[in-house]
Design an enzyme around this catalytic site. Structure first.
Site, PDB file in Angstrom:
ATOM      1  N   GLY A   1     -17.417  -2.711   0.449  1.00 49.85           N
ATOM      2  CA  GLY A   1     -18.047  -2.792   1.764  1.00 49.85           C
ATOM      3  C   GLY A   1     -19.285  -1.923   1.811  1.00 49.85           C
ATOM      4  N   CYS A   2     -19.889  -1.807   3.015  1.00 49.42           N
ATOM      5  CA  CYS A   2     -21.144  -1.062   3.135  1.00 49.42           C
ATOM      6  C   CYS A   2     -20.930   0.443   2.974  1.00 49.42           C
ATOM      7  CB  CYS A   2     -21.816  -1.354   4.470  1.00 49.42           C
ATOM      8  SG  CYS A   2     -20.862  -0.852   5.906  1.00 49.42           S
ATOM      9  N   THR A   3     -19.715   0.932   3.218  1.00 53.48           N
ATOM     10  CA  THR A   3     -19.450   2.372   3.063  1.00 53.48           C
ATOM     11  C   THR A   3     -18.682   2.700   1.790  1.00 53.48           C
ATOM     12  OG1 THR A   3     -17.380   2.226   4.331  1.00 53.48           O
ATOM     13  CG2 THR A   3     -19.397   2.720   5.567  1.00 53.48           C
ATOM     14  N   GLY A   4     -18.372   1.675   0.976  1.00 48.20           N
ATOM     15  CA  GLY A   4     -17.647   1.939  -0.260  1.00 48.20           C
ATOM     16  C   GLY A   4     -16.595   0.889  -0.535  1.00 48.20           C
TER      17      GLY A   4
END
Length: 367
Positions: free
Chosen positions: A340-343
Site C-alpha cells: 500500500g501507500c504506507t508500506g
C-alpha cells in the site's frame, strides 16, 4: 574555569585525534577542518601527516596511522579519535549526527557504518540502544526514538514495545504525519521528528550521504557531524568515522562530536543502557525472533480456496508478510500480500478482516 564547566572535572585538557591520510579531498582539507575546530577547551592531535599548528604523529600509511591511533586511545593519551574507513568488530556500529534541511534540527542516525548484528532486525534493536546511549552522552536526558519505515521496521517496533513493557525505559517519537505512530515516514527524516532515527547501517549510510551532500552535488560532504562514534555493548575505544568525501566543515564538526561523546563517556553509557535492556528481557526477545524465523522457514502450509480480497490490513512488516499469510491460511482464511501507500499490507475478504486482524495480533505479527 571554562574547562571545568565544560568537562565537569579538573585536570589536563582532553585531546581528540584526527587521522590525516585517505581523504578524497586531500590532506589540506583535513587540516582545514582541524583549524576550524581549534578552541580553548580541547586539543587536537594529528596522526599520519603532521602540521606545525598541532601536536602530530607521523605515519606512512592508513594502517600505521590506525595502529598509532589505537595505541594512543588505549594509553589514554587521546580521549577519542576521528578517522576514515575503520573496521569495527561485529556488534559495533556508528551513530551518525545530521542537521535536517527542513527545520535545521539535529538528529542522530542509528546506525551508519559497522554491523551491530548479522540479523537485520536484531541489529536495529541494538542500534536503538546505541542511539539512546549516544544521545544521552550528548546531554539529551530522555531521547525520543523513531523507526525509519524500511524493511524490518514493524518487527523492530513490536520487539521495542515488548522491551518497553518489560521495563526498559525510553520514549517513542510520534510521526508528524496524520496517521502518527513510532514508524517514521520520509517526511519525518526531513523534519527530525525523533532525536534518534533507527535504521540498519546500510540505509543509515545512504541517509548520511544525502543529508551531508544534498546541496553540493554529492562529491563534497558539507553538512552535519559525520558518521559518528562506534558504539557496542562492551566497546571502549571512542573512534568516530568520516567519509573520504567529508569536507572541512564536517571534519570540524566531527572533532567537536568526538569531544562531546568523550566527555559524556558514550562507552560507559552504552554498557549501562545495554544492561538495562538485558534486565528487561532483551536476550529472550531476540532468541524468540530467531526461533520464529527458523520455524516459519521449515513449515509448509497449503492455501485455502481462493476468494475476493479487497480489505487491507496494514502494520505487518514486509519481512513477516509470508508468515502472516501462512498464519491466516492455517486458520482457513485466504490471504494475499501486497504493498500500500504506507508500506506492506495483507489482503483478505472484507467479511473476514476483523477475524484476520485478531489472528495476526494473537501470533504477534500485528501490534
Amino acid at each position: 574555569m571554562a574547562l571545568v564547566t565544560e568537562t565537569k572535572k579538573f585536570g589536563k585538557k582532553l585531546k581528540v585525534g584526527l587521522t590525516t591520510l585517505g581523504s578524497e579531498h586531500g590532506f589540506e582539507n583535513l587540516v582545514q577542518g582541524a583549524i576550524l575546530a581549534k578552541n580553548p577547551v580541547f586539543d587536537i592531535v594529528l596522526i599520519g601527516k603532521g602540521h606545525e599548528d598541532f601536536e602530530s604523529y607521523e605515519a606512512k600509511d592508513e594502517d600505521e596511522a590506525h595502529k598509532i591511533m589505537e595505541d594512543l586511545l588505549d594509553k589514554g593519551e587521546i580521549a577519542s579519535c576521528v578517522t576514515m574507513h575503520y573496521n569495527f568488530p561485529i556488534g559495533v556500529s556508528t551513530v551518525g549526527r545530521v542537521v535536517t534541511p527542513s527545520r535545521g534540527k539535529e538528529m542522530l542516525l542509528a546506525t551508519t557504518t559497522g554491523t551491530s548484528s548479522t540479523n537485520r532486525v536484531e541489529g536495529m534493536i541494538k542500534n536503538t540502544i546505541y542511539g539512546i546511549a549516544t544521545a544521552k552522552s550528548l546531554g539529551i536526558e530522555k531521547p525520543t526514538v523513531g523507526i525509519a519505515n524500511i524493511e524490518g521496521a514493524r518487527q523492530v517496533e513490536k520487539i521495542l514495545i515488548e522491551l518497553k513493557e518489560s521495563g526498559y525505559d525510553f520514549e517513542f517519537a510520534t510521526s508528524q504525519r496524520a496517521d502518527g505512530g513510532a514508524v517514521m515516514r520520509g517526511n519525518d527524516l526531513l523534519m527530525a521528528t525523533p532525536d534518534v532515527m533507527v535504521v540498519d547501517s546500510l540505509t543509515g549510510n545512504l541517509f548520511m550521504k544525502v543529508f551531508s551532500a544534498f546541496n553540493t552535488g554529492g562529491d563534497y560532504e558539507a553538512q552535519g557531524y559525520g558518521y559518528g562514534p562506534g558504539v557496542g555493548e562492551d566497546y571502549d575505544r571512542r573512534i568516530l568515522i568520516l567519509s573520504r568525501a567529508s569536507g572541512a566543515p564536517v571534519v570540524a564538526n566531527s572533532l567537536k562530536y568526538a569531544y562531546e561523546i568523550a566527555v559524556g563517556e558514550v562507552n560507559e553509557l552504552a554498557r549501562k543502557e545495554y544492561g538495562k535492556a538485558k534486565e528487561a528481557n532483551l536476550d529472550a526477545l531476540l532468541n524468540k525472533l530467531k526461533e520464529k524465523k527458523e520455524t516459519s522457514q521449515s513449515e509448509e502450509v497449503k492455501a485455502p480456496e481462493k476468494e475476493i480480497v479487497t480489505a487491507q490490513i496494514a502494520g505487518v512488516d514486509i519481512m513477516d508478510l509470508e508468515d502472516a499469510t501462512k498464519e491466516l491460511w492455517k486458520r482457513g482464511i485466504y490471504a494475499e500480500s501486497g504493498m500500500g501507500c504506507t508500506g506492506p499490507i495483507v489482503l483478505v475478504n472484507t467479511d473476514k478482516k476483523l477475524q484476520a486482524e485478531e489472528v495476526l495480533k494473537e501470533v504477534g505479527l500485528l501490534s
